[in-house]
Scaffold this active site. Structure first.
Site, PDB file in Angstrom:
ATOM      1  N   HIS A 189     130.243  70.180  49.494  1.00 43.61           N
ATOM      2  CA  HIS A 189     129.294  69.068  49.480  1.00 43.61           C
ATOM      3  C   HIS A 189     127.880  69.596  49.364  1.00 43.61           C
ATOM      4  O   HIS A 189     127.560  70.665  49.883  1.00 43.61           O
ATOM      5  CB  HIS A 189     129.443  68.227  50.753  1.00 43.61           C
ATOM      6  CG  HIS A 189     128.758  66.896  50.685  1.00 43.61           C
ATOM      7  ND1 HIS A 189     127.415  66.739  50.966  1.00 43.61           N
ATOM      8  CD2 HIS A 189     129.218  65.660  50.346  1.00 43.61           C
ATOM      9  CE1 HIS A 189     127.091  65.465  50.813  1.00 43.61           C
ATOM     10  NE2 HIS A 189     128.150  64.797  50.434  1.00 43.61           N
TER      11      HIS A 189
ATOM     12  N   ASP B  42     135.454  62.526  49.564  1.00 44.64           N
ATOM     13  CA  ASP B  42     135.920  62.011  48.271  1.00 44.64           C
ATOM     14  C   ASP B  42     137.358  62.435  47.990  1.00 44.64           C
ATOM     15  O   ASP B  42     138.120  61.694  47.370  1.00 44.64           O
ATOM     16  CB  ASP B  42     135.011  62.522  47.142  1.00 44.64           C
ATOM     17  CG  ASP B  42     133.591  62.009  47.273  1.00 44.64           C
ATOM     18  OD1 ASP B  42     133.423  60.796  47.403  1.00 44.64           O
ATOM     19  OD2 ASP B  42     132.652  62.823  47.251  1.00 44.64           O
TER      20      ASP B  42
END
Length: 432
Positions: free
Chosen positions: A309, A367
């Protein structure tokens, strides 16, 4: 914010020095206040992507990427996701405090009374091809809301801002479900006031006039958690877009539409959709080692989607919660033996154990898991980003309202480092 001390910037060429205040928030890094830099020195700062720039002050969300911390109004995301409903979190983000029973009942009732959309709005869908991407349709439909609800567009009025917030929170799920039904060639399903916020969305997404839709509490809670985990994430690209659009005085529907358009980008809201496409590309558990090697090869353009991330250098706290939800849903639906889900779970196991991924802190992110859960919930892949937008709408509204109320707010106007041609004269076309 408080001005705790200052730093001195020195131009070695001119030997001039400039004192810049240092501002401190309640938690997090201090920031150098450079608002007077240009006036004092004639120079700007250069920060592509605003990596080291605080564009505003905010009291909504705090992230510590190194420690894996995410707070909404000071509350840890773990506690909110486990103990609260999405509408409780919405109330918190909009008002700064968690609601009591009376406040939540009133807030829920107000949202419920605004879930219908103007009947003429349904005509807008007919202007889109049935195979249009749902995000393209959403940009058009949400933007059109300002043509139907123009009685509350005075951004300086707290009453108008609150009413617009209720309308957006209530109508965006209806519009998202309508986008799905339109692309599927199925009739729109109207909201039911007796259902909860998330149950209502599941009904509008999956229900048909032919039979009653049976709600599953595990699946409802899973979607509720997805919405909570995506409700806000500080000054990300789409939120910054909403703030920038709002700084001009644009109406709230236009500002949220700008956020939806930004979220549509593959590098932002399209990541969970990309995860499913990656899993389909890998195809089978037997191919994982091949693709892991490709991911490690700097000369190969293949990338493992859903790992690592931009902000979190530790395990994304949302991913931990989403992982639990993922396994709950797969167990409830008996999908652990599904080919794609088995592939995802094996990829997860390897990533958590492989020295390469651990050393680079490429942990599975929110995600990775949310894409798997949404697929298990029967939501088409092209609808994933629309679901993300539905959850993030409340965060966009909260930041938009905060910005409008900020006495330091100015219209956004970034500067640039110009690298084009210097001044030159136009020559006649006959001599060019």
């Amino acid at each position: 914010m408080t001005d705790s001390h200052s730093v001195t910037l020195t131009n070695k060429t001119t030997e001039k020095s400039f004192d810049m205040p240092v501002l401190s928030g309640t938690i997090g890094p201090d920031v150098v206040d450079i608002r007077t830099l240009q006036a004092q020195s004639g120079m700007f700062t250069y920060d592509p992507g605003f990596i080291s720039t605080a564009s505003c002050s905010s009291s909504i969300t705090y992230i510590d990427g190194d420690e894996g911390v995410l707070l909404y109004r000071g509350y840890p995301i773990e506690q909110l996701a486990e103990q609260c409903t999405f509408l409780e979190v919405c109330y918190l983000l909009l008002n700064g405090e968690l609601p009591d029973k009376k406040q939540l009942d009133s807030f829920t009732r107000n949202i419920t009374m605004h879930t219908m959309v103007h009947d003429q709005l349904t005509n807008f869908f007919k202007g889109f091809r049935r195979d249009a991407h749902p995000m393209a349709v959403m940009v058009g439909i949400v933007g059109a809301l300002s043509a139907f609800y123009h009685d509350s567009l005075d951004v300086k009025s707290k009453h108008d801002r609150d009413l617009s917030a209720l309308r957006l929170l209530a109508k965006v799920p209806t519009i998202v479900a309508m986008c799905h039904k339109y692309s599927s060639g199925l009739p729109f399903m109207y909201p039911k006031n007796k259902l909860t916020y998330v149950e209502n969305f599941m009904w509008m997404m999956h229900g048909t006039p032919c039979e009653d839709y049976q709600q599953n509490s595990v699946l409802v809670r899973a979607l509720e958690r997805i919405l909570i985990l995506h409700a806000d994430h500080e000054q990300n690209a789409s939120t910054s877009t909403v703030r920038l659009a709002g700084s001009s005085g644009a109406n709230p529907f236009a500002c949220i539409t700008a956020g939806i358009a930004c979220l549509w980008g593959a590098a932002h809201g399209g990541a969970n959709e990309a995860v499913l496409k990656m899993l389909e590309q890998i195809g089978d558990v037997s191919q994982i080692d091949t693709y892991i090697k490709r991911a490690k090869d700097k000369n190969d353009n293949f990338r493992l989607m859903g790992f690592g991330h931009r902000v979190y250098k530790n395990y994304d706290p949302r991913a931990k919660l989403m992982r639990e939800t993922c396994h709950e849903v797969l167990t409830e639906l008996g999908l652990h033996d599904d080919k794609l889900f088995k592939l995802a779970l094996e990829l997860e196991r390897i990533a958590l154990e492989d020295e390469y991924f651990v050393a680079k802190k490429l942990y599975p992110n929110v995600d990775f898991y949310s894409g798997i859960v949404l697929r298990a919930l029967g939501i088409p892949t092209n609808m994933f980003t629309a679901i993300f937008a539905m959850g993030r709408t409340v965060g966009w509204i909260a930041h938009w309202d905060e910005m409008i109320s900020d006495p330091e707010q100015k219209i956004g106007r970034p500067r640039q480092l110009y690298k084009g041609a210097v001044k030159r004269n136009v020559t006649p076309i006959s001599t060019r």
